[in-house]
Scaffold this active site. Structure first.
Site, PDB file in Angstrom:
ATOM      1  N   ARG A   1      29.043  50.709  38.484  1.00  0.00           N
ATOM      2  CA  ARG A   1      30.117  50.508  39.015  1.00  0.00           C
ATOM      3  C   ARG A   1      30.623  51.956  39.416  1.00  0.00           C
ATOM      4  NH1 ARG A   1      35.790  49.842  36.982  1.00  0.00           N
ATOM      5  NH2 ARG A   1      36.876  48.941  38.707  1.00  0.00           N
TER       6      ARG A   1
ATOM      7  N   HIS B   1      40.171  53.065  44.090  1.00  0.00           N
ATOM      8  CA  HIS B   1      40.293  53.483  42.579  1.00  0.00           C
ATOM      9  C   HIS B   1      41.421  54.350  42.715  1.00  0.00           C
ATOM     10  CE1 HIS B   1      38.648  53.191  38.353  1.00  0.00           C
ATOM     11  NE2 HIS B   1      39.469  54.204  38.296  1.00  0.00           N
TER      12      HIS B   1
ATOM     13  N   GLU C   1      42.633  48.266  39.136  1.00  0.00           N
ATOM     14  CA  GLU C   1      43.687  48.350  38.169  1.00  0.00           C
ATOM     15  C   GLU C   1      45.163  48.643  39.113  1.00  0.00           C
ATOM     16  OE1 GLU C   1      43.540  51.008  34.968  1.00  0.00           O
ATOM     17  OE2 GLU C   1      41.878  50.053  34.028  1.00  0.00           O
TER      18      GLU C   1
ATOM     19  N   ASN D   1      39.661  44.998  32.950  1.00  0.00           N
ATOM     20  CA  ASN D   1      39.349  46.220  32.215  1.00  0.00           C
ATOM     21  C   ASN D   1      40.131  46.322  30.834  1.00  0.00           C
ATOM     22  OD1 ASN D   1      37.957  47.073  34.492  1.00  0.00           O
ATOM     23  ND2 ASN D   1      39.561  48.657  35.209  1.00  0.00           N
TER      24      ASN D   1
ATOM     25  N   TYR E   1      41.468  48.231  27.304  1.00  0.00           N
ATOM     26  CA  TYR E   1      41.326  49.353  26.239  1.00  0.00           C
ATOM     27  C   TYR E   1      42.035  48.976  24.840  1.00  0.00           C
ATOM     28  CZ  TYR E   1      39.314  51.935  30.015  1.00  0.00           C
ATOM     29  OH  TYR E   1      38.300  52.391  31.015  1.00  0.00           O
TER      30      TYR E   1
ATOM     31  N   GLU F   1      35.560  47.594  32.712  1.00  0.00           N
ATOM     32  CA  GLU F   1      35.810  48.796  32.012  1.00  0.00           C
ATOM     33  C   GLU F   1      36.267  48.538  30.641  1.00  0.00           C
ATOM     34  OE1 GLU F   1      38.545  51.505  33.663  1.00  0.00           O
ATOM     35  OE2 GLU F   1      37.740  51.354  35.574  1.00  0.00           O
TER      36      GLU F   1
END
Ligand code: NCW
Length: 485
Positions: free
Chosen positions: A97, A141, A186, A315, A317, A390
């Site tokens: 990606r 992005h 995002e 995504n 985290y 992600e």
């Protein structure tokens, strides 16, 4: 379907599989990948007719990025992409990606595409296909052409129309070889870090503009979906959202209300329009002191934003911990940065560092946040396939005197999150792929080159690439199609 099996201790154990470990198998067609983005890796900032994006301007503005670092050279991927693809092939990656630089393709944000810019991506994609790696192209992005920011940027409606045009140009040029398209990465960061807290480009700090930007990003997504489908009818479309798993510090009414409000501006401001074609009433009411939603949202916008997609990219985290009531119980926010909370006084939301282990970004490590997010999204959109576009960790990586880079923390992080993905699939959540952030150490936005997310170490002075131990582990995981627990 996934299976769980226990590896007998007598079996010839492949590399680093602990004896008696439970082996969590993934579906055979699971898309194992890594991810990068244009500004973070490409370099070649002034080549081929590319003009500045907001990140060029921002990084060249003193005081904006740690150490004055810029993406001028980054990890020189434009000149080294063949070497990088060869490394991906060696590691057995099934998918890659990457993002397209808008200002390399359409430098002013208007008019025809620049062939030299497109040629770079044609060559990259051809190299990937030749290596048997599925390309997944992200159209945006975070690197808006500066000329569009000068015309008002994302708070201005026309930027969404410009994005639709650019998406069509990209898909016309690459749609014959790229099947998987992601419109935006995002958008929360583009809107709320770019125009709210100002820690990202273009560095503006106006809560109302952040909300206007969020709406225009939703509209841009819809325009992008339509444009790519028109230019490349077989395309599969997605958007990558950094959804926040929000937790309230206590069960007090103030803390629960803070969690609800942050869920509205952190998650539902995108999930609402994109999945359901609406902005929730509580979101509109909570932010009515900032924007007039009835004027901002024009007829047809929500229908455009909710055009069907083929996958949702998540995504993830770290979870987010909040309290409310303006109690002053402040703490580090778990992301090491100021967050969006446009309510003064008693309505203020405070962000806290969740307990437990932290990464080099001071983000907490908690795979249960991903588990809960997957359950939530699946409940909201039961038919929609999901990609984890992600997931990863910044660590204090450095080479040993022997030249090896050992990153057991990254292996543990990815293993823990993959186990959660496995379990979600076993529970019927259609997760179709996982993209580790990131392939290479790179320009980590306002942190410059001080944070390393790569599974491949990059010596930024020489541009030498050294796979870390996590890269070898990930290669073995892909080869096995399974992760140990
Ligand atoms: S900063 C961020 N990241 C990292 C970045 O390298 C990548 O380009 C992004 O897609 C790693 O993955 C994403 N995401 C922002 C997460 C929210 C941080 C909240 C900070 C509050 C101010």
């Amino acid at each position: 379907m996934t299976q769980v099996e226990t590896r007998p201790s007598s079996a010839s154990a492949p590399q680093s599989l602990p004896q008696g470990a439970e082996l969590l198998r993934f579906p055979p067609d699971f898309l194992w990948g890594t991810a990068t983005s244009a500004y973070q890796i490409e370099g070649a900032a002034t080549e081929g007719g590319r003009t500045p994006s907001i990140w060029d301007t921002f990084s060249h503005t003193p005081g904006r990025v740690h150490h004055g670092d810029t993406g001028d050279i980054a990890v020189d991927h434009v000149h080294r992409f063949r070497e990088d693809v060869a490394l991906m092939k060696e590691l057995g990656l099934k998918a890659y990606r990457f993002s397209l630089s808008w200002s390399r393709i359409q430098p002013t944000g208007h008019g025809p595409a620049v062939e030299r810019g497109l040629d770079f991506y044609r060559q990259l994609v051809d190299e990937l296909l030749e290596a048997g790696i599925t390309p997944v192209a992200t159209l945006y992005h975070w690197d808006l052409p500066q000329e569009l920011e000068d015309a008002g940027g994302w708070p201005v409606r026309d930027t969404a129309e410009r994005f639709g045009e650019y998406a069509g140009l990209a898909a016309q040029a690459l749609g014959d070889r790229v099947r998987h398209w992601t419109t935006l990465n995002e958008p929360w960061c583009s809107a709320f870090l770019g125009y709210g807290s100002g820690v990202h480009a273009p560095g503006r700090t106006d809560a109302a503009d952040a909300l206007r930007a969020a709406h225009h990003l939703n509209l841009a997504h819809g325009r992008g979906v339509a444009a790519v489908r028109a230019a490349a009818p077989g395309a599969e479309l997605s958007i990558s959202l950094n959804l926040h798993q929000i937790r309230s510090l206590t069960d007090s009414p103030q803390d629960l209300d803070a969690a609800r409000r942050i869920d509205a501006v952190g998650n539902r401001v995108f999930l609402g329009p994109i999945l359901h074609g609406r902005y929730d009433e509580d979101l509109r009411a909570d932010t009515a002191h900032l924007v007039d939603w009835d004027r901002l949202v024009q007829p047809g916008d929500l229908a455009a934003a909710s055009a069907p997609i083929d996958q949702l990219g998540i995504n993830y985290y770290a979870p987010t911990l909040v309290s409310g009531g303006g109690s002053g119980r402040t703490g580090a926010d778990g992301h090491g940065n100021s967050r969006f909370s446009p309510w003064p006084g008693a309505e203020r939301v405070d962000f806290h560092q969740p307990p437990g282990e932290l990464t080099a970004m001071r983000w907490s490590i908690d795979p249960t946040g991903l588990r809960d997010l997957l359950a939530r999204v699946h409940a909201e959109a039961p038919q929609l396939p999901i990609f984890i576009t992600e997931n990863g960790i910044a660590c204090e990586d450095y080479p040993t005197p022997e030249g090896e880079v050992r990153d057991p923390e990254r292996i543990a992080y990815v293993q823990g999150h993959l186990a959660v993905v496995h379990d979600a699939i076993a529970d019927g959540v259609p997760v179709q792929g996982y993209f580790l952030w990131s392939l290479l150490d790179n320009f980590e936005w306002s942190y410059g080159y001080a944070k390393r997310f790569g599974m491949v170490y990059v010596d930024f002075a020489t541009q030498q690439r050294t796979p870390k131990s996590s890269a070898r582990w990930y290669a073995e995981t892909i080869r096995r199609g399974a992760v140990a627990r």
